[in-house]
Write an enzyme that holds these catalytic residues in place. Structure first.
Site, short mmCIF file in Angstrom:
data_model
loop_
_atom_site.label_atom_id
_atom_site.label_comp_id
_atom_site.label_asym_id
_atom_site.label_seq_id
_atom_site.Cartn_x
_atom_site.Cartn_y
_atom_site.Cartn_z
N GLY A 41 23.33 -10.70 -51.98
CA GLY A 41 24.45 -9.78 -51.83
C GLY A 41 24.15 -8.64 -50.87
CG ASP A 42 24.89 -5.30 -51.65
OD1 ASP A 42 26.12 -5.33 -51.79
OD2 ASP A 42 24.11 -5.02 -52.58
CE LYS A 47 28.31 -4.65 -37.78
NZ LYS A 47 26.93 -4.49 -37.40
CG HIS A 70 32.63 -6.76 -49.43
ND1 HIS A 70 33.40 -7.88 -49.44
CD2 HIS A 70 31.58 -7.04 -50.24
CE1 HIS A 70 32.86 -8.79 -50.23
NE2 HIS A 70 31.76 -8.30 -50.73
CE LYS A 335 15.71 5.70 -54.28
NZ LYS A 335 14.33 6.13 -54.27
NE ARG A 336 22.84 -2.52 -51.55
CZ ARG A 336 23.62 -2.21 -50.51
NH1 ARG A 336 23.10 -2.02 -49.32
NH2 ARG A 336 24.92 -2.11 -50.66
N GLY A 444 23.36 -8.06 -35.91
CA GLY A 444 23.83 -6.71 -36.21
C GLY A 444 22.77 -5.68 -35.87
P1 GDP Z 1 28.47 -6.66 -48.22
O1 GDP Z 1 28.57 -6.46 -49.68
O2 GDP Z 1 27.80 -7.95 -47.86
O3 GDP Z 1 29.77 -6.48 -47.49
O4 GDP Z 1 27.50 -5.50 -47.69
P2 GDP Z 1 27.51 -3.95 -48.13
O5 GDP Z 1 28.63 -3.27 -47.47
O6 GDP Z 1 27.37 -3.83 -49.60
O7 GDP Z 1 26.10 -3.48 -47.56
C1 GDP Z 1 25.77 -3.60 -46.21
C2 GDP Z 1 25.42 -2.20 -45.66
O8 GDP Z 1 24.79 -2.36 -44.41
C3 GDP Z 1 26.63 -1.33 -45.40
O9 GDP Z 1 26.28 0.00 -45.59
C4 GDP Z 1 26.93 -1.58 -43.92
O10 GDP Z 1 27.62 -0.50 -43.30
C5 GDP Z 1 25.54 -1.72 -43.38
N1 GDP Z 1 25.40 -2.61 -42.22
C6 GDP Z 1 25.98 -3.82 -41.99
N2 GDP Z 1 25.50 -4.37 -40.86
C7 GDP Z 1 24.60 -3.49 -40.36
C8 GDP Z 1 23.71 -3.51 -39.22
O11 GDP Z 1 23.67 -4.47 -38.45
N3 GDP Z 1 22.90 -2.42 -39.06
C9 GDP Z 1 22.91 -1.35 -39.92
N4 GDP Z 1 22.09 -0.33 -39.69
N5 GDP Z 1 23.73 -1.31 -40.99
C10 GDP Z 1 24.54 -2.37 -41.22
P1 IMO Z 2 28.61 -7.90 -52.75
O1 IMO Z 2 29.87 -8.71 -52.61
C1 IMO Z 2 24.83 -7.15 -54.84
C2 IMO Z 2 24.63 -8.42 -59.06
C3 IMO Z 2 24.51 -7.24 -60.01
C4 IMO Z 2 23.74 -7.92 -61.14
C5 IMO Z 2 24.33 -9.32 -61.18
C6 IMO Z 2 25.43 -9.50 -62.21
O2 IMO Z 2 28.79 -6.46 -52.46
O3 IMO Z 2 27.49 -8.53 -52.00
P2 IMO Z 2 27.95 -8.66 -62.44
O4 IMO Z 2 28.51 -7.28 -62.49
O5 IMO Z 2 28.50 -9.48 -61.34
O6 IMO Z 2 28.02 -9.37 -63.77
O7 IMO Z 2 26.37 -8.45 -62.16
O8 IMO Z 2 24.88 -9.54 -59.89
N1 IMO Z 2 25.76 -8.31 -58.12
C7 IMO Z 2 25.65 -7.91 -56.84
N2 IMO Z 2 24.59 -7.47 -56.14
N3 IMO Z 2 26.03 -7.27 -54.23
C8 IMO Z 2 27.10 -7.74 -54.91
O9 IMO Z 2 28.29 -7.99 -54.33
C9 IMO Z 2 26.95 -8.06 -56.29
N4 IMO Z 2 27.78 -8.53 -57.24
C10 IMO Z 2 27.05 -8.69 -58.34
O10 IMO Z 2 23.77 -6.19 -59.44
O11 IMO Z 2 22.38 -8.03 -60.80
MG MG Z 3 28.05 -5.11 -51.16
#
Ligand code: GDP
Ligand code: IMO
Ligand code: MG
Length: 456
Positions: A41-42, A47, A70, A335-336, A444
């Protein structure tokens, strides 16, 4: 009649209900592009979706709920989306929340209103919600918390959920006591009776659970009326989008492969299918309509919550990635955990999803490192294993085999083309691409929409 199935026996099979026109297997309609997380995730899905959404007609969420977070950064403004598809930012596209999503209505409207204050105009007019989507109630979220406390007390560890009620809501769906959008907008007396039964069911399991049923029903009725203009039969909407005029349809995966209920690091996973099958079941899209499947991976690895993480760096490298990468959960503020890129998990995600391209995000975060490692294989008792272990005790014990690369030690954030990247960064990217066996389409180098190198 023969017992073997043949198209001749079922000559009406491919006929669309509206026009009665025949369709062959080669004329399947528009193709759908799917964006999926390839790690925990994340990865930066928001983006990537935002980038593709600038040209999309329809952007859909197919699974998960507001556990997702997101981020989209446009013109210096940062938006965070949880239930709304990230494409909602594009005023020319329609956003669809599909049947596979679980919706917490107060969360949905709070999110829309918050983003409206940031300048997101007219989102309610651009949003369509499937009548088959299940609802997350406030008590599902309370139960999520109670279950975490119980896990901690019984097993000494919880899952570290987002406490958004995801597990309990999907449990209600699977045990066939859940309530859907179509139920809320149907006979409210019947809805109220089923809601009360569901509350009673949870109260018998969790005597500490208190619910003000009448207050909840009053609020739900109000939310339902606000939602009503957005609700459609999601399957028919998608059918028309697939078989009408040429359209660009985008599916935004939430969560990620290693959090998938079937393929992830069970039980430390979420409760939906975050891999490619979720796009079909969560929207009613036939597999033949799936076109490109883009996997999103950071140039390193992060994870929120509990569970095995073989390349985790509990040292200065992990801390540097966490601070430079601003690795803090969008939904929970936690914190991740951080570590080196683990290509074993990305390859595993590719086995399941069949990626046609990869978006490699956050390369810029590695700019200051002297050397960079990449996990390429897992070993047990000194022997490489070819598969990704199902059993968490086994995963916990694997030894990671690394390749080490020299750092490029220069700022990549202004790079906009491949040739702008230092050769050491190019080598790192080439290695990743060859090892996964999937072309890298984007790299990115920063948060904003324009900080992306497109390779083809
Ligand atoms: P998602 O859940 O997959 O949409 O990702 P999140 O938004 O939770 O976390 C990604 C984080 O990385 C966000 O804060 C974005 O703004 C940031 N991000 C995405 N792509 C880039 C990149 O290429 N460089 C940097 N520095 N930050 C990025
Ligand atoms: P995006 O879409 C990161 C993780 C939670 C937990 C486990 C179960 O932003 O990438 P839940 O609330 O779904 O029952 O939690 O899954 N988790 C994520 N970690 N990004 C996410 O979504 C997540 N969605 C769930 O931290 O470990
Ligand atoms: Mg995310």
């Amino acid at each position: 009649m023969s017992l073997t199935w043949s198209a001749k026996d079922h000559k009406n099979m491919n006929q669309p209900p509206a026009t009665g026109q025949k369709r062959s297997r080669t004329d399947t309609g528009n193709k759908v592009t799917v964006v999926l997380g390839a790690q925990w995730g994340d990865e930066g899905k928001g983006k990537v979706v935002d980038l593709l959404a600038t040209e999309a007609d329809v952007v859909c969420r197919c699974q998960g709920g507001n556990n997702a977070g997101h981020t989209v950064v446009v013109d210096g403004k940062e938006y965070d989306f949880h239930l709304l598809p990230s494409g909602i930012i594009n005023s020319k596209s329609t956003s669809l929340i599909g049947n596979g999503v679980v919706i917490h209505l107060p969360g949905l409207f709070e999110e829309g209103d918050k983003n409206e204050k940031k300048g997101l105009k007219g989102w309610e007019k651009r949003l369509i919600v499937s009548d088959r989507a299940h609802l997350v109630f406030d008590f599902h979220q309370v139960v999520d918390g109670l279950q975490e406390t119980e896990r901690q007390a019984q097993e000494g560890k919880n899952i570290g959920t987002t406490k958004k009620g995801i597990g309990p809501a999907y449990s209600s769906k699977a045990s066939r006591t859940g309530l859907r959008v179509c139920d809320l907008l149907g006979d409210f007396k019947d809805f109220s009776m089923r809601f009360k039964n569901l509350v009673r069911q949870y109260q018998s399991m969790y005597p500490a659970l208190t619910v003000d049923v009448e207050d909840q029903l009053k609020k739900l009725k109000e939310y339902g009326e606000r939602l009503r203009p957005m609700v459609r039969d999601g399957v028919y909407y998608m059918y028309e989008a697939l078989h009408g005029s040429p359209k660009k349809i985008l599916v935004e995966g939430a969560n990620a492969a290693l959090l998938d209920i079937d393929f992830g690091t069970y039980p430390f996973v979420t409760s939906s299918n975050c891999t490619v099958g979720g796009a079909c079941t969560g929207l009613g899209i036939p597999p033949l309509n799936i076109g490109d499947v883009f996997g999103v991976s950071k140039a390193y690895t992060t994870r929120v919550g509990i569970g095995s993480f073989p390349t985790e760096q509990l040292n200065a490298v992990g801390e540097l990635l966490q601070t430079r990468g601003h690795e803090v959960g969008v939904t929970t503020g936690r914190k991740r955990r951080c570590g080196w890129l683990d290509l074993v998990i990305v390859r595993y995600a590719h086995m399941i999803n069949g990626f046609t391209g990869i978006a490699l995000t956050k390369l810029d975060i590695l700019d200051v490192l002297d050397e960079i490692k990449v996990g390429v294989a897992y070993k047990i008792n000194g022997k490489r294993i070819p598969h990704f272990p199902a059993n968490m005790d086994v995963l916990h014990k694997v030894e990671v085999e690394y390749e080490t690369f020299p750092g490029w030690k220069s700022d990549t954030s202004a790079a906009r083309k491949w040739n702008d990247l230092p050769s050491k960064a190019q080598n790192y990217i080439h290695f990743i691409e060859n090892h996964i066996g999937v072309p890298i389409k984007w790299i990115g180098v920063g948060k904003s929409r324009e900080c992306m190198i497109q390779m083809f």
